[in-house]
Design a protein around this motif. Structure first.
Motif, PDB file in Angstrom:
ATOM      1  N   GLU A  69      27.826-170.913  67.678  1.00  0.00           N
ATOM      2  CA  GLU A  69      28.050-170.239  68.606  1.00  0.00           C
ATOM      3  C   GLU A  69      28.979-171.680  69.179  1.00  0.00           C
ATOM      4  N   MET A 104      32.753-157.814  61.076  1.00  0.00           N
ATOM      5  CA  MET A 104      32.114-156.996  62.361  1.00  0.00           C
ATOM      6  C   MET A 104      30.437-157.373  62.016  1.00  0.00           C
ATOM      7  N   ASP A 105      29.947-156.097  61.389  1.00  0.00           N
ATOM      8  CA  ASP A 105      29.394-155.101  60.611  1.00  0.00           C
ATOM      9  C   ASP A 105      28.521-156.294  59.614  1.00  0.00           C
ATOM     10  N   LEU A 107      28.492-159.506  59.902  1.00  0.00           N
ATOM     11  CA  LEU A 107      28.081-160.489  60.877  1.00  0.00           C
ATOM     12  C   LEU A 107      26.697-160.330  61.465  1.00  0.00           C
ATOM     13  N   LEU A 108      26.968-159.095  62.088  1.00  0.00           N
ATOM     14  CA  LEU A 108      25.881-158.651  62.735  1.00  0.00           C
ATOM     15  C   LEU A 108      25.108-158.520  61.160  1.00  0.00           C
ATOM     16  N   LYS A 111      23.310-161.853  60.795  1.00  0.00           N
ATOM     17  CA  LYS A 111      22.672-162.241  61.427  1.00  0.00           C
ATOM     18  C   LYS A 111      20.834-161.814  61.640  1.00  0.00           C
ATOM     19  N   SER A 112      21.502-160.592  61.647  1.00  0.00           N
ATOM     20  CA  SER A 112      19.777-159.818  61.039  1.00  0.00           C
ATOM     21  C   SER A 112      19.424-160.346  60.553  1.00  0.00           C
ATOM     22  N   SER A 114      19.115-163.719  59.161  1.00  0.00           N
ATOM     23  CA  SER A 114      18.425-164.716  59.494  1.00  0.00           C
ATOM     24  C   SER A 114      17.577-164.049  60.375  1.00  0.00           C
ATOM     25  N   LEU A 115      17.210-163.172  61.795  1.00  0.00           N
ATOM     26  CA  LEU A 115      16.370-163.367  62.363  1.00  0.00           C
ATOM     27  C   LEU A 115      15.019-162.423  61.569  1.00  0.00           C
ATOM     28  N   MET A 116      15.218-161.326  60.473  1.00  0.00           N
ATOM     29  CA  MET A 116      13.810-161.391  60.118  1.00  0.00           C
ATOM     30  C   MET A 116      13.648-162.847  59.252  1.00  0.00           C
TER      31      MET A 116
END
Lengths: 206, 206
Positions: A69, A104-105, A107-108, A111-112, A114-116
């Motif tokens: 970010e 964008m999809d 990237l999202l 990110k998902s 990474s979060l998982m």
DNA sequence: CGAGTATTTGAGCAGCATCAATAAGAGTGG
DNA sequence: CCACTCTTATTGATGCTGCTCAAATACTCG
């Protein structure tokens, strides 16, 4: 992942190859590039103020890295084996995102992922004992097709005892002792430091 | 966050108010809704197969919850105090995302916030002692303007000792003992179980 | 082969979990 | 508003787990 974007990205990305143990980017550096891991494995770690070295994640192919970010990298990325990456300027990706909304999809989705991985990491770290942590780690690791052969149950560790310790929040001595414990209790067989064989005993826990 | 989206969302969202201790959604339930926390505080936790109850996060206003990849919630959300939420069908958000590309920015931004929180959580859990963990937790918590008054240094805990313990990966007895330790060593003053005052002693560590 | 690094192993101790009992606080109904 | 109940938090005693420091061994790479 729509083919149109992939082909576009393929053309404008720079191919980067790095040998094992080399640093892809370092915590605190200007975050000019986004990377896409094609093959190999990376260690993501960060240096804390109190001197601790913390491994945040291990990255496998098809994962992005360097999506931050702010304008500097918040952690370092180091190659555990020889790696092949695709590299792209952050500014290029940003302008490209306007023409290709699918980016964008992508990237999202990254990110998902990474979060998982982070949630799973938290679950591992909350295990009551070091043995539970390491068994959980090995079972997760056995899902990597590049480094685990289900037929022979042979598992090739690409990281050191210290890396595993820094990932699980323990010391490397404890990691080593738990490996020993798992061997004597017939959970694993050690071929050498980096090659171990899983037994049905440990696999049925999954 | 562009004003056009916000006003659109405002109109189509349902207002939901829930009392303290009520469950917003439960792990395993059909994930039909996305929520947007307006005021109050939530606890995100998950039940593991081995019976452990793990607190994954505490959520504060301006955060989304219920953004999941699969069709069921992977964890539960419980109100710690009375909460005000905005609720939206997942399917509605998905179709809306095509007309308002900014929604993707919003989702990405929320994912980034979750990821940052998770990384920070991992750092806390990797602290060498329970005392370090709790001090780190209290210092993070003191960044919540709703529950910390910098003028009086009074901090209002919205969660129980057990919640904190399940978040930091320790037992609630240890949490309680560390609170005692912090009090006797003049890091904090306890007004009652949920009200504590931070001293300059602990604040200078930040 | 030799130097440097990674891993194993050992001994002793500190910190945390467990089990158990008491105390404080919150909630409820008379 | 008070008494009672139930939940949450504190405190105590004990044992085990994992950390620390230290030394020996295995492995890697030039």
């Amino acid at each position: 992942m729509a083919p149109d974007i992939v082909s576009v990205l393929d053309q404008i990305c720079t191919d980067i190859r790095k040998p094992a143990k080399s640093v892809v980017f370092r915590q605190g550096e200007q975050a000019d590039f986004i990377y896409f891991l094609q093959s190999g494995a990376l260690r993501i770690d960060c240096q804390l103020e109190d001197g601790r070295n913390l491994v945040l994640d291990f990255l496998w192919p098809d994962r992005f890295l360097g999506i931050v970010e702010n304008d500097v990298y918040a952690w370092s990325a180091t190659a555990l084996v020889d790696v092949h990456l695709k590299r792209l300027r952050r500014s290029t990706l940003q302008s490209l995102a306007q023409d290709y909304p699918r980016i964008m999809d992508l990237l999202l989705q990254q990110k998902s992922a990474s979060l998982m991985a982070a949630k799973n990491h938290i679950i591992l770290m909350s295990c009551p004992t070091a043995t539970h942590k390491l068994i959980g780690f090995l079972l997760d690791y056995s899902k990597r097709p590049e480094y685990y052969n289900p037929a022979t149950q042979m598992l090739t560790l690409v990281m050191s005892r210290k890396d595993i310790a820094d990932y699980l929040g323990m010391t490397f001595e404890t990691t080593s002792r738990v490996f020993k414990y798992l061997e004597t209790h017939n959970y694993i067989r050690k071929i050498n430091h980096r090659q171990i064989q899983l037994t049905p005993h440990i696999l049925q826990d999954a």
